[in-house]
Design a protein around this motif. Structure first.
Motif, PDB file in Angstrom:
ATOM      1  N   PRO A 203       0.696  -1.418  -0.103  1.00 21.65           N
ATOM      2  CA  PRO A 203       0.079   0.132   0.171  1.00 21.65           C
ATOM      3  C   PRO A 203       0.808   1.410   0.096  1.00 21.65           C
ATOM      4  CG  PRO A 203      -1.003  -1.624   1.432  1.00 21.65           C
ATOM      5  CD  PRO A 203       0.252  -2.077   0.825  1.00 21.65           C
ATOM      6  N   ASP A 204       2.035   1.319   0.714  1.00 17.06           N
ATOM      7  CA  ASP A 204       2.992   2.518   0.790  1.00 17.06           C
ATOM      8  C   ASP A 204       3.289   2.759  -0.647  1.00 17.06           C
ATOM      9  OD1 ASP A 204       2.426   2.439   3.265  1.00 17.06           O
ATOM     10  OD2 ASP A 204       4.282   1.801   4.156  1.00 17.06           O
ATOM     11  N   ASP A 205       3.431   1.620  -1.640  1.00 13.73           N
ATOM     12  CA  ASP A 205       3.931   2.053  -3.049  1.00 13.73           C
ATOM     13  C   ASP A 205       2.977   2.836  -3.712  1.00 13.73           C
ATOM     14  OD1 ASP A 205       6.307   0.572  -2.267  1.00 13.73           O
ATOM     15  OD2 ASP A 205       5.250  -1.274  -2.945  1.00 13.73           O
ATOM     16  N   ILE A 206       1.813   2.812  -3.379  1.00 12.09           N
ATOM     17  CA  ILE A 206       0.548   3.505  -3.954  1.00 12.09           C
ATOM     18  C   ILE A 206       0.556   5.069  -3.331  1.00 12.09           C
ATOM     19  CG2 ILE A 206      -1.750   3.472  -4.580  1.00 12.09           C
ATOM     20  CD1 ILE A 206      -1.449   0.424  -4.409  1.00 12.09           C
ATOM     21  N   PRO A 207       0.421   5.874  -4.266  1.00 16.34           N
ATOM     22  CA  PRO A 207       0.135   7.142  -3.899  1.00 16.34           C
ATOM     23  C   PRO A 207      -0.998   7.447  -2.689  1.00 16.34           C
ATOM     24  CG  PRO A 207       0.647   7.632  -5.914  1.00 16.34           C
ATOM     25  CD  PRO A 207       0.572   5.726  -5.649  1.00 16.34           C
ATOM     26  N   GLY A 212      -9.473  13.998  -6.160  1.00 21.22           N
ATOM     27  CA  GLY A 212     -10.168  13.855  -7.481  1.00 21.22           C
ATOM     28  C   GLY A 212      -9.556  12.707  -8.394  1.00 21.22           C
ATOM     29  N   LEU A 213      -8.591  13.171  -9.115  1.00 20.99           N
ATOM     30  CA  LEU A 213      -7.894  12.463  -9.951  1.00 20.99           C
ATOM     31  C   LEU A 213      -6.294  12.347  -9.470  1.00 20.99           C
ATOM     32  CD1 LEU A 213      -9.170  13.597 -13.322  1.00 20.99           C
ATOM     33  CD2 LEU A 213      -9.894  11.444 -12.120  1.00 20.99           C
ATOM     34  N   ALA A 214      -5.726  11.183  -9.884  1.00 24.28           N
ATOM     35  CA  ALA A 214      -4.386  10.916  -9.554  1.00 24.28           C
ATOM     36  C   ALA A 214      -3.530  10.376 -11.099  1.00 24.28           C
ATOM     37  CB  ALA A 214      -3.967   9.854  -8.608  1.00 24.28           C
ATOM     38  N   LYS A 215      -2.420  10.186 -10.909  1.00 28.26           N
ATOM     39  CA  LYS A 215      -1.513   9.589 -12.035  1.00 28.26           C
ATOM     40  C   LYS A 215      -2.269   8.320 -12.441  1.00 28.26           C
ATOM     41  CE  LYS A 215       3.003   7.978 -13.211  1.00 28.26           C
ATOM     42  NZ  LYS A 215       4.313   7.855 -12.783  1.00 28.26           N
ATOM     43  N   GLN A 216      -2.213   8.155 -13.512  1.00 27.24           N
ATOM     44  CA  GLN A 216      -2.879   6.923 -14.205  1.00 27.24           C
ATOM     45  C   GLN A 216      -2.058   5.691 -14.313  1.00 27.24           C
ATOM     46  OE1 GLN A 216      -5.757   7.752 -17.882  1.00 27.24           O
ATOM     47  NE2 GLN A 216      -4.503   9.953 -17.430  1.00 27.24           N
ATOM     48  N   ALA A 217      -2.229   4.910 -13.146  1.00 25.19           N
ATOM     49  CA  ALA A 217      -0.977   4.063 -12.883  1.00 25.19           C
ATOM     50  C   ALA A 217      -1.543   2.463 -13.386  1.00 25.19           C
ATOM     51  CB  ALA A 217      -0.788   3.915 -11.348  1.00 25.19           C
ATOM     52  N   PHE A 218      -3.005   2.317 -13.225  1.00 28.88           N
ATOM     53  CA  PHE A 218      -3.459   0.951 -13.978  1.00 28.88           C
ATOM     54  C   PHE A 218      -4.477   1.023 -15.049  1.00 28.88           C
ATOM     55  CE2 PHE A 218      -2.211   1.152  -9.309  1.00 28.88           C
ATOM     56  CZ  PHE A 218      -1.001   0.231  -9.266  1.00 28.88           C
ATOM     57  N   SER A 231     -10.734   2.794  -2.369  1.00 32.22           N
ATOM     58  CA  SER A 231     -10.908   4.249  -2.556  1.00 32.22           C
ATOM     59  C   SER A 231      -9.416   4.816  -3.118  1.00 32.22           C
ATOM     60  CB  SER A 231     -11.107   4.813  -1.274  1.00 32.22           C
ATOM     61  OG  SER A 231     -12.506   4.576  -0.685  1.00 32.22           O
ATOM     62  N   MET A 232      -8.426   4.220  -2.826  1.00 27.98           N
ATOM     63  CA  MET A 232      -7.057   4.859  -3.297  1.00 27.98           C
ATOM     64  C   MET A 232      -6.944   4.780  -4.600  1.00 27.98           C
ATOM     65  SD  MET A 232      -4.600   3.894   0.082  1.00 27.98           S
ATOM     66  CE  MET A 232      -3.415   3.060  -1.152  1.00 27.98           C
ATOM     67  N   LEU A 233      -7.397   3.274  -5.084  1.00 29.33           N
ATOM     68  CA  LEU A 233      -7.190   2.915  -6.432  1.00 29.33           C
ATOM     69  C   LEU A 233      -8.118   3.615  -7.633  1.00 29.33           C
ATOM     70  CD1 LEU A 233      -6.476  -0.551  -5.765  1.00 29.33           C
ATOM     71  CD2 LEU A 233      -4.772   0.795  -6.352  1.00 29.33           C
ATOM     72  N   ILE A 234      -9.076   3.904  -7.175  1.00 33.01           N
ATOM     73  CA  ILE A 234     -10.085   4.465  -8.203  1.00 33.01           C
ATOM     74  C   ILE A 234      -9.514   5.695  -9.033  1.00 33.01           C
ATOM     75  CG2 ILE A 234     -12.305   5.487  -8.570  1.00 33.01           C
ATOM     76  CD1 ILE A 234     -13.417   3.541  -6.546  1.00 33.01           C
ATOM     77  N   PRO A 235      -9.126   6.756  -8.113  1.00 32.14           N
ATOM     78  CA  PRO A 235      -8.399   7.651  -9.019  1.00 32.14           C
ATOM     79  C   PRO A 235      -7.197   7.444  -9.998  1.00 32.14           C
ATOM     80  CG  PRO A 235      -9.022   8.298  -6.779  1.00 32.14           C
ATOM     81  CD  PRO A 235      -8.963   6.807  -6.811  1.00 32.14           C
ATOM     82  N   GLN A 236      -6.621   6.483  -9.609  1.00 36.39           N
ATOM     83  CA  GLN A 236      -5.301   6.033 -10.415  1.00 36.39           C
ATOM     84  C   GLN A 236      -5.640   5.028 -11.812  1.00 36.39           C
ATOM     85  OE1 GLN A 236      -2.218   5.048  -7.882  1.00 36.39           O
ATOM     86  NE2 GLN A 236      -3.400   5.639  -5.994  1.00 36.39           N
ATOM     87  N   ILE A 237      -6.789   4.943 -11.964  1.00 34.26           N
ATOM     88  CA  ILE A 237      -7.257   4.038 -13.018  1.00 34.26           C
ATOM     89  C   ILE A 237      -7.259   4.711 -14.383  1.00 34.26           C
ATOM     90  CG2 ILE A 237      -8.937   2.424 -14.126  1.00 34.26           C
ATOM     91  CD1 ILE A 237      -9.807   1.837 -11.310  1.00 34.26           C
ATOM     92  N   GLN A 238      -6.717   4.092 -15.403  1.00 35.72           N
ATOM     93  CA  GLN A 238      -6.354   4.773 -16.719  1.00 35.72           C
ATOM     94  C   GLN A 238      -7.576   5.075 -17.300  1.00 35.72           C
ATOM     95  OE1 GLN A 238      -3.559   5.292 -18.372  1.00 35.72           O
ATOM     96  NE2 GLN A 238      -4.497   6.072 -20.207  1.00 35.72           N
TER      97      GLN A 238
END
Length: 328
Positions: A203-207, A212-218, A231-238
């Motif tokens: 989890p610490d590897d994930i911002p 709102g939005l974050a870097k599109q990592a996945f 909740s952490m991952l949704i803003p990082q989806i491509q």
């Protein structure tokens, strides 16, 4: 068949207790097919079923066990015959209808799937409800755009648990080449790598969760835990990607703005394995038995019915890896 063994959950003076007991056919709920159970499995919901206020069982006594595989002992249905090998997962099994943690189970024929070619009875419970849920999750992601994109960036959460461990292997078996596993503990890294993860994240590897939005990592996320992780991952989806959700071990709430959905077109895919129409199940089990068959490589252990109470305590304490198969 007069007396046989079962795990039974009962309520005594407001206290919920569970233990192995000797029961009779009269203790089973109605159904037009009687199955001699050969194998069942332990799932997160089975652990909740034996807890006070677990939210699973509302009427006692109850035999838990949300899945099982065995051989038809008696049938008044023209769909199944004596000696036929069958699988049962979901519907009311082990929740509102006596379930699979017993030497015999009696269920409606409308809940039963014939064992597909390519799987043994034990294999089908190595897969079990967890694997059926994993397969449903992958199928939903494929329908949302994953299919055909073998290099898509895929993240599996809860990757060493029941659903996640099978999902990892199924994705690799299907040829996906960029599958990451999210783990929480150091000892899970080696497990996830053996399951086929191309990389392992903490989890610490994930911002931290963005407002709102974050870097599109996945590109795609196969989520098995819910809560803060999702909740952490949704803003990082491509853009155009998707997240499937099938569990709540990490919490029942998600916190997200609408921006990933309205600005990036992200899809949130709910996955329920309990009420899947019976007519849709054989085709998915066929995929599980053929192109997604990971029964021989799945991390699993086999226990007896007498060992179930102890194993449920380990599951509750988070000391559980992969799949636990119960051999009757």
């Amino acid at each position: 068949m007069k007396n046989f063994k079962a795990l039974r959950v009962s309520e005594h003076d407001g206290e919920i207790v569970h233990q192995i007991e000797t029961v009779t056919r009269e203790d089973l709920h109605d159904g037009d097919v009687l199955v001699k159970v050969h194998y069942s499995s332990l799932n997160y919901k089975d652990m909740l079923a034996v807890q006070a206020k677990g939210g699973v069982i509302r009427s006692y006594p109850m035999i838990p066990g949300i899945d099982f595989a065995g051989v038809v002992e008696e049938s008044s249905s023209d769909q199944f015959k004596e000696g036929q090998e069958v699988i049962v997962t979901g519907f009311g099994t082990g929740v509102s209808h006596t379930g699979g943690l017993a030497e015999y189970a009696q269920v409606p024929s409308e809940w039963i799937v014939p064992l597909p070619q390519g799987l043994s009875l034990k294999d089908s419970m190595v897969i079990g409800t967890a694997g059926f849920t994993a397969a449903l999750s992958i199928e939903k992601l494929e329908q949302a755009g994953l299919k055909g994109h073998k290099d898509a960036r895929i993240l599996v959460t809860g990757s060493t648990g029941g659903v996640g461990s099978i999902a990892l292997q199924m994705l690799k078996k299907a040829g996906y080449q960029n599958v990451s596993a999210l783990v929480r503990k150091d000892y899970q890294v080696e497990v996830a790598e053996k399951l086929g993860a191309d990389q392992v994240l903490f989890p610490d590897d994930i911002p931290a969760k963005a407002r709102g939005l974050a870097k599109q990592a996945f590109d795609y996320v196969l989520d098995t835990v819910g809560g803060e992780v999702a909740s952490m991952l949704i803003p990082q989806i491509q853009y155009g990607g998707a997240i499937s959700m099938c569990g709540n071990a990490g919490g029942v709430n998600i916190d997200s703005s609408v921006f990933p959905f309205i600005l990036r077109g992200v899809s949130l895919l709910g996955v329920d394995s309990v009420q899947v129409p019976i007519e849709d199940r054989p085709a998915l089990w066929q995929r599980i038995s053929q192109e997604w068959n990971v029964a021989n490589t799945q991390l699993s252990q086999t226990i007896s019915l007498d060992q179930v109470p102890e194993s449920l305590e380990k599951l509750k304490a988070g000391q559980h890896l992969g799949r636990t198969i119960v051999e009757m």
